[in-house]
Write an enzyme that holds these catalytic residues in place. Structure first.
Site, PDB file in Angstrom:
ATOM      1  N   CYS A   1       1.180  -2.525  -7.111  1.00 20.28           N
ATOM      2  CA  CYS A   1       1.291  -1.385  -8.020  1.00 20.28           C
ATOM      3  C   CYS A   1       1.885  -0.192  -7.246  1.00 20.28           C
ATOM      4  O   CYS A   1       2.008  -0.235  -6.016  1.00 20.28           O
ATOM      5  CB  CYS A   1      -0.081  -1.043  -8.599  1.00 20.28           C
ATOM      6  SG  CYS A   1      -1.205  -0.226  -7.437  1.00 20.28           S
TER       7      CYS A   1
ATOM      8  N   GLU B   1      -4.033  -4.802  -1.414  1.00 19.34           N
ATOM      9  CA  GLU B   1      -2.897  -4.328  -0.632  1.00 19.34           C
ATOM     10  C   GLU B   1      -3.157  -2.952  -0.032  1.00 19.34           C
ATOM     11  O   GLU B   1      -2.799  -2.688   1.114  1.00 19.34           O
ATOM     12  CB  GLU B   1      -1.626  -4.256  -1.498  1.00 19.34           C
ATOM     13  CG  GLU B   1      -1.264  -5.547  -2.178  1.00 19.34           C
ATOM     14  CD  GLU B   1      -1.868  -5.702  -3.571  1.00 19.34           C
ATOM     15  OE1 GLU B   1      -1.349  -6.534  -4.331  1.00 19.34           O
ATOM     16  OE2 GLU B   1      -2.854  -5.004  -3.895  1.00 19.34           O
TER      17      GLU B   1
ATOM     18  N   HIS C   1      -7.797  -1.760  -4.007  1.00 23.32           N
ATOM     19  CA  HIS C   1      -6.915  -2.903  -4.236  1.00 23.32           C
ATOM     20  C   HIS C   1      -6.669  -3.595  -2.901  1.00 23.32           C
ATOM     21  O   HIS C   1      -6.623  -2.954  -1.847  1.00 23.32           O
ATOM     22  CB  HIS C   1      -5.573  -2.445  -4.802  1.00 23.32           C
ATOM     23  CG  HIS C   1      -5.646  -1.840  -6.156  1.00 23.32           C
ATOM     24  ND1 HIS C   1      -4.527  -1.517  -6.875  1.00 23.32           N
ATOM     25  CD2 HIS C   1      -6.705  -1.490  -6.940  1.00 23.32           C
ATOM     26  CE1 HIS C   1      -4.883  -1.000  -8.040  1.00 23.32           C
ATOM     27  NE2 HIS C   1      -6.199  -0.968  -8.103  1.00 23.32           N
TER      28      HIS C   1
ATOM     29  N   CYS D   1      -0.386   0.972  -4.322  1.00 24.67           N
ATOM     30  CA  CYS D   1      -0.385   0.047  -3.193  1.00 24.67           C
ATOM     31  C   CYS D   1       0.948   0.071  -2.457  1.00 24.67           C
ATOM     32  O   CYS D   1       0.980   0.054  -1.223  1.00 24.67           O
ATOM     33  CB  CYS D   1      -0.713  -1.363  -3.665  1.00 24.67           C
ATOM     34  SG  CYS D   1      -2.414  -1.514  -4.245  1.00 24.67           S
TER      35      CYS D   1
END
Length: 161
Positions: free
Chosen positions: A85, A57, A55, A88
Site C-alpha cells: 500500500c 512490509e 502491516h 508501506c
C-alpha cells in the site's frame, strides 16, 4: 540463480502464520541480493499490537532500518505477498530498500477484500508512490505463477459486504 517464487513462498508462509495468529494474511521477507540470505521475516501484526499501521512490509522496513545501513538495504529486496500500500511503499522508500517484488496486485487484493473494514484498500499502485520519489527503487510484480498460492491464504478471511 534467484527464484522469485521460492522467496514469495517464504513470504506467503509469514502470511499463513499471521492469519493463524488472528491477523490479516499478509507476509514479507527481506533478502540480501548479494548473498541470497533471508535477513528478516514479518507477518501482519495489527491484532497483536493494536496498531493499524503494523502491516508486514511497514514493520519489516522499520526493523530493517534500525538494523542495517542504508547502503546494505539498497542491495536488498523486500518480497511481499501483495503489492504494498502507499504507507508501506513509503516505509520501504525511507528505509532505502532497493527492490520490491510482490505476488499479487493491489487490484487483485481488492477483488478478495471487497469493502471489508479490515482492509480499506487504496486504488493506487506502489509504482505511483515510487515515481513520486527521488529513488530508483525497482518494482516487480505481480508474479502470476504465485497467485493461486497467495489467494488461497485469503480465502474465507474477508467479509466483502
Amino acid at each position: 540463480m534467484e527464484r522469485l517464487t521460492d522467496y514469495l513462498r517464504l513470504a506467503n508462509q509469514e502470511a499463513k502464520t499471521a492469519r493463524a495468529g488472528g491477523n490479516t494474511p499478509f507476509g514479507a521477507i527481506l533478502v540480501d541480493d548479494v548473498t541470497g540470505e533471508v535477513l528478516m521475516r514479518q507477518g501482519n501484526a495489527e491484532g497483536d499490537t493494536h496498531d493499524a499501521t503494523a502491516h508486514a512490509e511497514f514493520v519489516l522496513a522499520s526493523r530493517a532500518s534500525r538494523t542495517y545501513s542504508k547502503e546494505k538495504l539498497w542491495k536488498c529486496t523486500l518480497y511481499t505477498t501483495c503489492e504494498p500500500c502507499p504507507m508501506c511503499t513509503g516505509g520501504i522508500y525511507w528505509a532505502n530498500i532497493g527492490r520490491i517484488v510482490y505476488g499479487i496486485s493491489e487490484a487483485r487484493l481488492l477483488e478478495l477484500t471487497g469493502a471489508d473494514d479490515k482492509n480499506p484498500t487504496f486504488s493506487m499502485g506502489a509504482d505511483k508512490v515510487i515515481a513520486a520519489g527521488q529513488k530508483a527503487i525497482r518494482l516487480e510484480g505481480p508474479v502470476l505463477e504465485m497467485e493461486t498460492e497467495i489467494v488461497a491464504v485469503h480465502e474465507g478471511f474477508w467479509n466483502k459486504k
